[in-house]
Motif scaffolding. Sequence first.
Motif, PDB file in Angstrom:
ATOM      1  N   TRP A  43       0.874  -1.170   0.000  1.00 29.07           N
ATOM      2  CA  TRP A  43       0.000   0.000   0.000  1.00 29.07           C
ATOM      3  C   TRP A  43       0.912   1.221   0.000  1.00 29.07           C
ATOM      4  O   TRP A  43       1.424   1.658   1.021  1.00 29.07           O
ATOM      5  CB  TRP A  43      -0.930  -0.019   1.200  1.00 29.07           C
ATOM      6  N   ASP A  44       1.143   1.745  -1.200  1.00 27.42           N
ATOM      7  CA  ASP A  44       2.103   2.822  -1.402  1.00 27.42           C
ATOM      8  C   ASP A  44       1.518   3.876  -2.343  1.00 27.42           C
ATOM      9  O   ASP A  44       2.043   4.135  -3.422  1.00 27.42           O
ATOM     10  CB  ASP A  44       3.407   2.242  -1.980  1.00 27.42           C
ATOM     11  N   PRO A  45       0.405   4.511  -1.954  1.00 29.42           N
ATOM     12  CA  PRO A  45      -0.300   5.408  -2.870  1.00 29.42           C
ATOM     13  C   PRO A  45       0.489   6.651  -3.245  1.00 29.42           C
ATOM     14  O   PRO A  45       0.192   7.297  -4.252  1.00 29.42           O
ATOM     15  CB  PRO A  45      -1.569   5.776  -2.095  1.00 29.42           C
ATOM     16  N   TYR A  46       1.500   7.016  -2.444  1.00 33.57           N
ATOM     17  CA  TYR A  46       2.294   8.203  -2.754  1.00 33.57           C
ATOM     18  C   TYR A  46       3.638   7.840  -3.398  1.00 33.57           C
ATOM     19  O   TYR A  46       4.497   8.702  -3.562  1.00 33.57           O
ATOM     20  CB  TYR A  46       2.537   9.018  -1.477  1.00 33.57           C
ATOM     21  N   PHE A  47       3.820   6.569  -3.714  1.00 35.58           N
ATOM     22  CA  PHE A  47       5.068   6.072  -4.313  1.00 35.58           C
ATOM     23  C   PHE A  47       6.299   6.500  -3.503  1.00 35.58           C
ATOM     24  O   PHE A  47       7.275   6.992  -4.031  1.00 35.58           O
ATOM     25  CB  PHE A  47       5.186   6.523  -5.779  1.00 35.58           C
ATOM     26  N   ARG A  48       6.217   6.254  -2.217  1.00 29.93           N
ATOM     27  CA  ARG A  48       7.351   6.547  -1.348  1.00 29.93           C
ATOM     28  C   ARG A  48       8.249   5.336  -1.149  1.00 29.93           C
ATOM     29  O   ARG A  48       9.336   5.464  -0.597  1.00 29.93           O
ATOM     30  CB  ARG A  48       6.838   7.051  -0.002  1.00 29.93           C
ATOM     31  N   ILE A  49       7.772   4.167  -1.572  1.00 26.71           N
ATOM     32  CA  ILE A  49       8.609   2.972  -1.521  1.00 26.71           C
ATOM     33  C   ILE A  49       9.157   2.649  -2.898  1.00 26.71           C
ATOM     34  O   ILE A  49      10.344   2.330  -3.056  1.00 26.71           O
ATOM     35  CB  ILE A  49       7.820   1.768  -0.965  1.00 26.71           C
ATOM     36  N   LEU A  50       8.289   2.735  -3.912  1.00 26.39           N
ATOM     37  CA  LEU A  50       8.709   2.369  -5.264  1.00 26.39           C
ATOM     38  C   LEU A  50       9.498   3.503  -5.921  1.00 26.39           C
ATOM     39  O   LEU A  50       9.090   4.081  -6.917  1.00 26.39           O
ATOM     40  CB  LEU A  50       7.497   1.991  -6.109  1.00 26.39           C
ATOM     41  N   ASN A  51      10.631   3.814  -5.315  1.00 27.25           N
ATOM     42  CA  ASN A  51      11.576   4.750  -5.920  1.00 27.25           C
ATOM     43  C   ASN A  51      12.970   4.351  -5.464  1.00 27.25           C
ATOM     44  O   ASN A  51      13.144   3.713  -4.424  1.00 27.25           O
ATOM     45  CB  ASN A  51      11.256   6.201  -5.558  1.00 27.25           C
ATOM     46  N   THR A  52      13.944   4.703  -6.237  1.00 27.72           N
ATOM     47  CA  THR A  52      15.314   4.236  -5.998  1.00 27.72           C
ATOM     48  C   THR A  52      15.834   4.654  -4.627  1.00 27.72           C
ATOM     49  O   THR A  52      16.461   3.850  -3.917  1.00 27.72           O
ATOM     50  CB  THR A  52      16.259   4.776  -7.097  1.00 27.72           C
ATOM     51  N   GLU A  53      15.564   5.898  -4.226  1.00 31.17           N
ATOM     52  CA  GLU A  53      16.076   6.382  -2.942  1.00 31.17           C
ATOM     53  C   GLU A  53      15.585   5.518  -1.790  1.00 31.17           C
ATOM     54  O   GLU A  53      16.363   5.117  -0.915  1.00 31.17           O
ATOM     55  CB  GLU A  53      15.652   7.831  -2.714  1.00 31.17           C
ATOM     56  N   ALA A  54      14.287   5.210  -1.782  1.00 26.67           N
ATOM     57  CA  ALA A  54      13.729   4.419  -0.692  1.00 26.67           C
ATOM     58  C   ALA A  54      14.164   2.962  -0.762  1.00 26.67           C
ATOM     59  O   ALA A  54      14.502   2.348   0.256  1.00 26.67           O
ATOM     60  CB  ALA A  54      12.201   4.512  -0.712  1.00 26.67           C
ATOM     61  N   LEU A  55      14.152   2.382  -1.954  1.00 24.88           N
ATOM     62  CA  LEU A  55      14.453   0.961  -2.096  1.00 24.88           C
ATOM     63  C   LEU A  55      15.876   0.618  -1.678  1.00 24.88           C
ATOM     64  O   LEU A  55      16.136  -0.489  -1.189  1.00 24.88           O
ATOM     65  CB  LEU A  55      14.206   0.509  -3.533  1.00 24.88           C
ATOM     66  N   PHE A  56      16.793   1.556  -1.856  1.00 23.55           N
ATOM     67  CA  PHE A  56      18.187   1.263  -1.547  1.00 23.55           C
ATOM     68  C   PHE A  56      18.724   2.077  -0.375  1.00 23.55           C
ATOM     69  O   PHE A  56      19.932   2.123  -0.144  1.00 23.55           O
ATOM     70  CB  PHE A  56      19.048   1.464  -2.802  1.00 23.55           C
ATOM     71  N   ALA A  57      17.822   2.677   0.381  1.00 26.12           N
ATOM     72  CA  ALA A  57      18.242   3.436   1.563  1.00 26.12           C
ATOM     73  C   ALA A  57      18.730   2.486   2.652  1.00 26.12           C
ATOM     74  O   ALA A  57      18.251   1.356   2.792  1.00 26.12           O
ATOM     75  CB  ALA A  57      17.073   4.271   2.081  1.00 26.12           C
ATOM     76  N   ALA A  58      19.683   2.959   3.438  1.00 26.91           N
ATOM     77  CA  ALA A  58      20.237   2.145   4.519  1.00 26.91           C
ATOM     78  C   ALA A  58      19.306   2.142   5.721  1.00 26.91           C
ATOM     79  O   ALA A  58      18.628   3.127   6.010  1.00 26.91           O
ATOM     80  CB  ALA A  58      21.592   2.702   4.925  1.00 26.91           C
ATOM     81  N   ASN A  59      19.243   1.030   6.410  1.00 27.60           N
ATOM     82  CA  ASN A  59      18.614   0.987   7.734  1.00 27.60           C
ATOM     83  C   ASN A  59      19.476   0.085   8.615  1.00 27.60           C
ATOM     84  O   ASN A  59      20.164  -0.801   8.126  1.00 27.60           O
ATOM     85  CB  ASN A  59      17.157   0.518   7.657  1.00 27.60           C
ATOM     86  N   PRO A  60      19.457   0.309   9.925  1.00 24.87           N
ATOM     87  CA  PRO A  60      20.461  -0.328  10.791  1.00 24.87           C
ATOM     88  C   PRO A  60      20.125  -1.721  11.302  1.00 24.87           C
ATOM     89  O   PRO A  60      20.746  -2.177  12.259  1.00 24.87           O
ATOM     90  CB  PRO A  60      20.562   0.662  11.955  1.00 24.87           C
ATOM     91  N   TYR A  61      19.187  -2.430  10.658  1.00 24.57           N
ATOM     92  CA  TYR A  61      18.812  -3.745  11.187  1.00 24.57           C
ATOM     93  C   TYR A  61      19.907  -4.792  11.065  1.00 24.57           C
ATOM     94  O   TYR A  61      20.282  -5.432  12.038  1.00 24.57           O
ATOM     95  CB  TYR A  61      17.537  -4.246  10.504  1.00 24.57           C
ATOM     96  N   LEU A  62      20.374  -5.009   9.868  1.00 30.40           N
ATOM     97  CA  LEU A  62      21.417  -6.011   9.650  1.00 30.40           C
ATOM     98  C   LEU A  62      22.686  -5.304   9.201  1.00 30.40           C
ATOM     99  O   LEU A  62      22.667  -4.546   8.228  1.00 30.40           O
ATOM    100  CB  LEU A  62      20.988  -7.030   8.597  1.00 30.40           C
ATOM    101  N   THR A  63      23.794  -5.553   9.901  1.00 28.91           N
ATOM    102  CA  THR A  63      25.064  -4.913   9.582  1.00 28.91           C
ATOM    103  C   THR A  63      26.162  -5.964   9.515  1.00 28.91           C
ATOM    104  O   THR A  63      25.957  -7.134   9.842  1.00 28.91           O
ATOM    105  CB  THR A  63      25.448  -3.869  10.648  1.00 28.91           C
ATOM    106  N   ASN A  64      27.335  -5.508   9.127  1.00 27.85           N
ATOM    107  CA  ASN A  64      28.495  -6.397   9.082  1.00 27.85           C
ATOM    108  C   ASN A  64      29.305  -6.371  10.375  1.00 27.85           C
ATOM    109  O   ASN A  64      30.410  -6.907  10.439  1.00 27.85           O
ATOM    110  CB  ASN A  64      29.404  -6.029   7.899  1.00 27.85           C
ATOM    111  N   GLN A  65      28.760  -5.737  11.423  1.00 27.39           N
ATOM    112  CA  GLN A  65      29.526  -5.577  12.659  1.00 27.39           C
ATOM    113  C   GLN A  65      29.969  -6.914  13.249  1.00 27.39           C
ATOM    114  O   GLN A  65      31.158  -7.115  13.540  1.00 27.39           O
ATOM    115  CB  GLN A  65      28.712  -4.813  13.708  1.00 27.39           C
ATOM    116  N   ALA A  66      29.023  -7.824  13.459  1.00 32.85           N
ATOM    117  CA  ALA A  66      29.370  -9.097  14.097  1.00 32.85           C
ATOM    118  C   ALA A  66      30.356  -9.887  13.250  1.00 32.85           C
ATOM    119  O   ALA A  66      31.292 -10.503  13.775  1.00 32.85           O
ATOM    120  CB  ALA A  66      28.106  -9.907  14.356  1.00 32.85           C
TER     121      ALA A  66
END
Length: 515
Positions: A182-205
Motif C-alpha cells: 500500500w504505497d499510494p504516494y510512491f514513497r517505496i517504489l523509488n530508488t532512494e527508498a528501495l536502496f536506503a540504509a537501515n540499521p537492522y542487519l550490519t556487518n559488525q558481528a
Amino acid sequence: MHHTAHDRPRTVRRRTATLATALVLTAISPTAASAESADPRPGLASTTQLMNTIRDVIGFAPRSTGSVGGRRTADYVARRFRAAGLSNVHFETATSYAWAAKDSSLSVAGRTVPSFPVSHSLIAGPTATGTRTLGPKGRTAGIVDVGGRGIGSTDVRGKWVLFDLKFELPLAALIPFTTFLWDPYFRILNTEALFAANPYLTNQATVTDQATKAGAVGVIGVLSDYFDSNRYRNEYYRRSPMKIPGTWITKKAGAEVRSRLTTSSKATMRLTTTRSAVTARTVVGFLPGRSKDTLMVQSHHDSQGPGAVEDATGTSEVIALADYYGAQAKKRGYKARQKTMMFATFDTHFTGYQQHQAFVKKYITDRATPYNIVANATIEHVGKRATVDKDGRLRVHDDHEPRGIFENLSVPLKIALDAAIVRRNLHTTAVLNSTLPSKLLGGIPTDASFVLQAGVPTISLIAGPLYMYDDADTIDKIDQTQLRPVALFFADMLDKLDATASTTIGQGSLLGLKK
C-alpha cells in the motif's frame, strides 16, 4: 498531512516501475481509504492521548534494562494496565546484563579523534560480569584498514582493524517476500527508498568475529552509511559476544583518519567497561475471555537513549489498546470476548533478548501456564522517514518511514489484513510473508521473532528509521499522523482474530480450514 505535488497519489498507469510486477498493488485511492476509515472506534485513544503516553515514557529515559529508568517505565506500564482493568498484571523476570563504558577515547597519529564506544564491547563472554580495561594509558598499536570488505587473509594480528560499518538490508532485499504493498504516494517504489540504509542487519558481528579470531587488538568502526553522529548504540549480538574493544567514528572522521594513515601510523584507544547482572522486567496483563486461547499484543519499553520512536510509540500503542478493550469490559451488558487478551511490553531488547526467550519457554514451548497463545500482534516504531543529505546531516522528512508487516496468517486473514491496511490508510507499508525470511535469517528483525519461531501466527509491524539507535531518536521524529491509524488497524485485526477459530489462524491452515 500536507502533500507536495511530488507526493500526490498517482495511479500505476502513470508510473512505470519494473518492480511493481512483483507486487500486489491496490487501485483504491487514499481519499477512498480515508472515507472507509470514518468509524472512529469511540473510546480508542486519540492522537493527543497517545502522545501524552509517549511523553510519559520518554520522561523515564534512558530506559535501559536494569536501570532506574527501566524500572520506573515497567512500574508505569503496570499502573496503566491496572487502570485499564486488566487482571493478573505482573512482571515476568529474567537475568540480563547491563553494560557501561567510561574513560573512552581514541587518538590516531597523535591526534584526538571524536569517538563513541561500541556498545557491549570488551566483555569476557555471554554471561561474564565485572570490569575490563585497556589501562590508564590505553592500548597503542598499528592500524590495518580493511574498508568495507571482510578481513579475509589480511594480517591484523596485534593491530587495530579500521573498517566501514555497512547496513546490509535495504528495502529492495525484501521484495521477494512482499505479497502486498500500500504505497499510494510512491514513497517505496523509488530508488532512494528501495536502496536506503537501515540499521537492522550490519556487518559488525562478522568483522568483529573475524578480527577476534585473527588476533586483532580491537576495531575502529567508521559509520559509513550513517549521518554525522558517532553515537550509534548497537544492540548486543548474543551470537557474537564482543571480547575485543571497539569504538565508532563518523564517516567524516574516518576520511580524515584515512587521509593521514601511513604504514607506521598508530592508534591509541582508552576504554573501561563494566558489565553486571541485572533483573529484566517484562510487564504482562490479561483481559479474560471465554477461553484460555490467547491473543498476545506486544511491544518493548526499554531504550538506550531517548527512545521516542523506538519504542515509546509501540509501548503507547499497546497501552492504548489495553485501555480500549478494558473499557469495553467495564460496560454494562458486556459479553466476554471469545479469546483471552494478553498485553505485554518487553525488556532486554538491547541486551540479548533473555526475557523474550524465557517468556517463550514459559508460555509457549514448555507451556507452564494455562494460557494458549494462538496469535501475536507486535507494534514497533511509528516514526518519520530520515535520510542522509549530501553534507552528511540527518534529514527528517514529513512522511512515514517505509515499514513492513511480517505475517504468517491463513489466506482469509491475510486478505482481511490487506483490507485493513487500506481502510486505515497505513500508507508506505509492505506486507511480508515471514516464513521464508524466518528460515533464512533464523528469525525476523522484530520483537516478535522468538514468538514467531515458536510457531505462533504473528502480525508484526516494524519500521527501520536511520536514527533509531541514536540519541537523535527524539519526540520530533514521531509521525503523529499515523499513531491512531496504527491503533485502528490493530484493533480491526484483533477483532478479526477473536472471531476466527484458533486452529484456522495460521498460514498452515491455508484457506482457513482447520488443521
